[in-house]
Motif scaffolding. Structure first.
Motif, PDB file in Angstrom:
ATOM      1  N   SER A 116     -27.653  -5.131  52.467  1.00 28.90           N
ATOM      2  CA  SER A 116     -28.989  -5.243  53.054  1.00 28.90           C
ATOM      3  C   SER A 116     -28.926  -5.783  54.481  1.00 28.90           C
ATOM      4  CB  SER A 116     -29.863  -6.157  52.182  1.00 28.90           C
ATOM      5  OG  SER A 116     -31.153  -6.287  52.727  1.00 28.90           O
ATOM      6  N   SER A 117     -28.046  -6.776  54.716  1.00 31.43           N
ATOM      7  CA  SER A 117     -27.896  -7.338  56.073  1.00 31.43           C
ATOM      8  C   SER A 117     -27.376  -6.283  57.038  1.00 31.43           C
ATOM      9  CB  SER A 117     -26.942  -8.536  56.035  1.00 31.43           C
ATOM     10  OG  SER A 117     -27.445  -9.553  55.219  1.00 31.43           O
ATOM     11  N   GLU A 143     -34.782 -10.191  55.788  1.00 26.45           N
ATOM     12  CA  GLU A 143     -35.714 -10.056  56.914  1.00 26.45           C
ATOM     13  C   GLU A 143     -36.158 -11.413  57.439  1.00 26.45           C
ATOM     14  OE1 GLU A 143     -38.829  -7.421  55.708  1.00 26.45           O
ATOM     15  OE2 GLU A 143     -37.414  -5.853  55.125  1.00 26.45           O
ATOM     16  N   ILE A 144     -36.296 -12.401  56.544  1.00 27.46           N
ATOM     17  CA  ILE A 144     -36.675 -13.751  56.986  1.00 27.46           C
ATOM     18  C   ILE A 144     -35.536 -14.403  57.767  1.00 27.46           C
ATOM     19  CG2 ILE A 144     -37.160 -16.099  56.174  1.00 27.46           C
ATOM     20  CD1 ILE A 144     -39.573 -14.229  56.045  1.00 27.46           C
ATOM     21  N   VAL A 145     -34.325 -14.329  57.242  1.00 31.89           N
ATOM     22  CA  VAL A 145     -33.177 -14.990  57.884  1.00 31.89           C
ATOM     23  C   VAL A 145     -32.739 -14.246  59.143  1.00 31.89           C
ATOM     24  CG1 VAL A 145     -30.801 -15.761  57.519  1.00 31.89           C
ATOM     25  CG2 VAL A 145     -32.469 -15.977  55.687  1.00 31.89           C
ATOM     26  N   ASP A 146     -32.909 -12.917  59.159  1.00 32.49           N
ATOM     27  CA  ASP A 146     -32.718 -12.089  60.358  1.00 32.49           C
ATOM     28  C   ASP A 146     -31.308 -12.187  60.957  1.00 32.49           C
ATOM     29  OD1 ASP A 146     -33.383 -10.349  62.415  1.00 32.49           O
ATOM     30  OD2 ASP A 146     -34.212 -11.947  63.686  1.00 32.49           O
ATOM     31  N   HIS A 180     -35.808  -5.656  46.335  1.00 30.76           N
ATOM     32  CA  HIS A 180     -36.890  -6.024  47.263  1.00 30.76           C
ATOM     33  C   HIS A 180     -36.864  -7.512  47.597  1.00 30.76           C
ATOM     34  CE1 HIS A 180     -38.579  -6.911  43.322  1.00 30.76           C
ATOM     35  NE2 HIS A 180     -39.574  -7.566  43.870  1.00 30.76           N
ATOM     36  N   ILE A 181     -36.309  -8.338  46.705  1.00 25.33           N
ATOM     37  CA  ILE A 181     -36.180  -9.770  46.998  1.00 25.33           C
ATOM     38  C   ILE A 181     -35.027  -9.991  47.976  1.00 25.33           C
ATOM     39  CG2 ILE A 181     -35.724 -12.038  46.015  1.00 25.33           C
ATOM     40  CD1 ILE A 181     -38.475 -10.922  45.338  1.00 25.33           C
ATOM     41  N   ILE A 182     -33.937  -9.269  47.780  1.00 24.08           N
ATOM     42  CA  ILE A 182     -32.825  -9.330  48.741  1.00 24.08           C
ATOM     43  C   ILE A 182     -33.314  -8.966  50.139  1.00 24.08           C
ATOM     44  CG2 ILE A 182     -30.678  -8.192  49.456  1.00 24.08           C
ATOM     45  CD1 ILE A 182     -29.872  -8.021  46.546  1.00 24.08           C
ATOM     46  N   ASP A 183     -34.022  -7.843  50.245  1.00 29.44           N
ATOM     47  CA  ASP A 183     -34.502  -7.382  51.556  1.00 29.44           C
ATOM     48  C   ASP A 183     -35.475  -8.389  52.180  1.00 29.44           C
ATOM     49  OD1 ASP A 183     -32.972  -5.115  51.251  1.00 29.44           O
ATOM     50  OD2 ASP A 183     -34.627  -3.850  50.575  1.00 29.44           O
TER      51      ASP A 183
END
Length: 833
Positions: A190-191, A167-170, A160-163
């Motif tokens: 995840s990316s 999502e922030i870096v997008d 969940h920290i990876i995700d």
């Protein structure tokens, strides 16, 4: 979503292996190899059904096919030999792609039990190959057992920290995505999923063209120094649909081959730990450093494209440390790369590490136009911060993500950021860069910049008596007794700050009920006020009835000081140095005057951060100490092995004592004496030998000698081997006998040759002996690594305390180390090295 049956199969496969392959990483490797092996056969079978030919198990490799392994009538040993040979030879198979050859590189079967292998292969046989999300999720579940990935300080990042970071870096469909410390490729997976979700229509169908999908697969790159991690990440990407994943075995910090390769998005959780002596990087880094976390962040910042972005998990040292390299790195980040910092709770990596971490969000284009940096604090991430990490309702991540996204969007739109963090409560704080740069420290703790908080690193110093209540214990008439209420004195507090309940004295319940001072509460800090142990401190964190005697002060924290922060301040060498002038008199006592000593007082929130950081380090130390305290080498005895008397295996002799004239400095180790000698050779052993303590405090102790050594008459040593036996195996067998229990007790314990000869030991074949020794030595190497771990993390605590007191961390005192042992049997010796 991982289905129940797939999870069950994976759990069953691990359960079957655990008795033969106890290491979780090795279990994952064995399951990975078996799955790919099975899937190659599945693809061959599918090709045949469609009218094609087998390519993986063809020609001379056809004999290793899965169906051949699983055919009925094949004996257990035949199956074992065929499978072991197959996975070993697979890298030579011309019919498999380079990816598979890499996965099978250095593969081998680490056990020789046919029944275990047959049960394991039966479970693997239930899996079938298909490029599906289900299979990728299954493999990710399998990788989740890899909590700690190695000695380099690598820890598996929670999904969940990876995700959250992704999502922030997008990352976008046309961007190069890199993880230069990729582990099992969690950030890349995840990316990839993030980009697929971002490119779907209202019905959930992909809007990516075939050309875009082909380019997308080529855009993901990863490096890792560990060949095991490379193998696992290749398999992980392959099972998520990457036919040709780009993961390289590469040392990001010391190799220059890829220095000129850049990425649009870099995501990583780089290793937290540096080897002894530090990293020795090449000279192209902007920051000259030896710490891995500094060099990794430098590398990632420097390898972003002009519009590049990054999300990096870093240990708290990056935020706080005062050494020059850390300051230079923070300055570089603030001026050119950094847009936000997200503080994560200590315990995020439990149960593998309690280290406190933060996330650095870099955006090369935004950072150069922005005049501010945003700080966010996550106190709860949706999981408890204990060892089990159970799901809880409290979760700050959604709000942090929303506020951080709004802040970044405002920067991109050149809009005001003043109203971004207007919610109550908010998790964030926006700080001007000029404030961060004000004193040249570039500290990246957001709490330092809240209104009313002192400037970076310059905490106010307050007298101890202003923030604690100092109270003395009381003495029971007639002294301590053997049972009742624990009464802690100086002798119950050791150098490590531990309370020795095994050496406890007691007071009566009646006396305790009448006490008006000296009654302990959980969170009290103790300091010895007189005697040989004056100044030693301890933290009483117990919920139990107890008291202190007249030789101990209680320091009870008042607002605004955290009790454990107070305890650590008092254990710092700086405080102990300030305390020494207050120790007076014949018995070395301290009076209440020491309450005037000043200590640094950061804001309470900052104290809590410091406490969390130190407690994280202490958890690692405690775990390593538990390993050292509990490890004992063990030889598992097989009923088929013969038991033989030592009289039939070896011949022993006593060494020769050294005269005063002989006890002079020489180049050779002495066993059983108290000097060194290099001139007398009557009992000089040319080859490594086994010395057994014959008399004295270390009677029965076993030691492997140096290649050249002197054996004195306080020890026995081997002069003849009557049967084929490995010397190191014999030493381990002697250790397990615990010879001291057979010693005669008189003036001092002693053991004779006859007593040793009467003992029996198991004597397996020589090859088995050597295998046992190899396993024990491998275990002892891991155990020894825990000693180094303790030293490193004690140093981290000292560095943190030095930072609190405003000292240069480089001048922080080194932690206490055990005195080097000599090789005499009159000194404490390890059982076997």
């Amino acid at each position: 979503m991982l289905d129940v049956s797939t999870k069950r199969r994976i759990d069953t496969a691990r359960d079957i292996l655990v008795g033969k392959v106890p290491d979780p990483k090795s279990q994952v490797e064995q399951i990975t190899i078996a799955l790919i092996y099975k899937f190659m056969d599945d693809m061959d079978a599918e090709a045949e059904e469609l009218g094609g030919k087998r390519k993986f198990f063809a020609g001379k490799f056809a004999r290793y096919g899965w169906a051949k392994l699983m055919r009925s009538g094949l004996g257990g040993h035949e199956t074992l030999n065929l499978y072991a040979e197959g996975i070993t030879k697979m890298p030579e198979n011309p019919g498999i792609p380079a990816l598979f050859r890499e996965i099978f590189k250095n593969a081998y079967l680490p056990y020789r039990d046919p029944e275990t292998l047959k049960a394991f292969l039966k479970v693997i046989d239930e899996f079938t190959y298909e490029h599906s999300e289900r299979l990728g999720d299954a493999f990710e579940y399998l990788l989740s057992v890899l909590g700690s990935q190695g000695d380099a300080g690598q820890f598996r990042t929670p999904r969940h920290i990876i995700d959250f970071i992704v999502e922030i870096v997008d990352p976008k469909k046309n961007e190069i995505v890199l993880d230069p410390a990729c582990g099992t490729a969690g950030f890349l997976i995840s990316s990839y999923k993030h980009i697929l979700r971002a490119n779907t229509d209202a019905k959930g169908h992909s809007t990516l063209t075939p050309d875009e999908k082909a380019r997308l697969a080529k855009n993901f790159k990863g490096y890792d120094i560990s060949p095991d991690m490379v193998r696992l990440s290749l398999a992980n990407l392959y099972l998520h649909g990457f036919a040709d994943p780009h993961i390289d075995e590469y040392d990001t910090l010391t190799s220059e081959e890829k220095w000129n390769e850049y990425a649009d998005v870099i995501l990583a959780n780089p290793p937290f730990m540096s080897p002894k002596g530090g990293i020795k990087p090449h000279k192209r880094f902007s920051i000259q450093a030896k710490r891995s976390e500094v060099l990794f962040v430098d590398y990632m910042a420097e390898h972003l494209t002009p519009t590049g972005r990054a999300g990096i998990i870093v240990p708290e040292g990056i935020i706080f440390q005062s050494q020059t390299a850390y300051k230079q790195l923070r300055k570089m980040l603030v001026e050119n790369y950094l847009v936000a910092v997200v503080s994560l709770p200590a315990g995020l990596f439990n149960p593998y590490s309690g280290v406190k971490t933060s996330i650095l969000i870099l955006d090369k284009a935004l950072a150069r136009q922005a005049q501010t940096i945003a700080f966010f604090k996550v106190e709860n991430d949706g999981f408890g911060l204990g060892a089990q990490r159970r799901a809880i309702e409290k979760n700050d991540l959604p709000q942090v993500k929303a506020e951080l996204a709004a802040y970044l969007q405002a920067l991109r739109a050149h809009a005001s950021t003043e109203s971004i963090l207007s919610s109550t409560p908010t998790t964030g704080l926006i700080v001007p860069k000029e404030k961060i740069a004000a004193n040249g420290d570039y500290n990246l703790s957001g709490e330092r910049y809240r209104e009313g908080v002192a400037d970076i690193g310059h905490w106010p110093f307050v007298p101890l008596e202003e923030v604690v209540r100092i109270e003395s214990g009381s003495r029971q008439k007639g002294g301590a007794i053997d049972a009742g209420v624990p009464s802690i004195g100086g002798e119950q507090i050791n150098e490590k700050g531990e309370i020795r309940f095994d050496k406890m004295k007691y007071i009566s319940e009646e006396h305790f009920q009448g006490m008006t001072k000296g009654v302990l509460r959980s969170g009290d800090v103790l300091i010895v006020k007189d005697g040989a142990t004056t100044g030693k401190t301890a933290y009483f964190g117990h919920e139990m009835t107890a008291a202190v005697n007249e030789h101990v002060f209680i320091l009870r924290a008042k607002e605004p000081i955290h009790p454990y922060y107070l305890y650590r301040c008092l254990r710092a060498e700086v405080f102990q140095a300030k305390l020494r002038p207050f120790i007076k008199g014949i018995i070395g006592g301290i009076s209440l005057e020491f309450g005037g000593i000043t200590i640094p007082l950061p804001p309470l929130e900052v104290q809590k951060e410091i406490v969390a950081e130190i407690e994280g380090y202490q958890k690692v130390i405690n775990g390593a100490r538990a390993v050292l305290d509990n490890y004992r080498p063990h030889i598992p005895i097989h009923p088929d092995w013969p038991m033989v008397q030592l009289n039939d295996v070896i011949k022993l002799s006593s060494g020769q004592g050294l005269t005063q004239g002989q006890m002079k400095e020489g180049p050779y180790s002495v066993y059983g004496g108290n000097g060194k000698n290099g001139d007398h050779f009557e009992y000089f052993v040319e080859a490594p030998n086994i010395a057994i303590g014959r008399v004295g405090a270390y009677c029965g102790a076993v030691h492997l000698t140096e290649p050249k050594a002197w054996i004195t008459d306080n020890a026995l040593y081997v002069t003849e081997y009557k049967q084929e036996i490995d010397r190191k195996y014999l030493a381990q067998a002697l250790v397990q006998l615990d010879l001291n229990q057979f010693a005669k007790v008189g003036g001092q314990p002693s053991i004779s040759q006859t007593t040793v000869y009467e003992r029996t030991i198991p004597l397996p074949p020589l090859a088995t002996q050597q295998q046992i020794v190899a396993e024990i030595e491998a275990e002892q190497a891991l155990v020894a690594a825990n000693r180094e771990l303790i030293t490193r993390f004690e140093r981290k605590i000292q560095t943190t305390l030095a930072r609190v007191w405003g000292e240069d961390a480089e001048s922080a005192p080194a932690p206490d180390r055990p005195a080097p042992s000599n090789s005499s049997l009159d000194s404490p010796i390890p059982a076997v090295h």
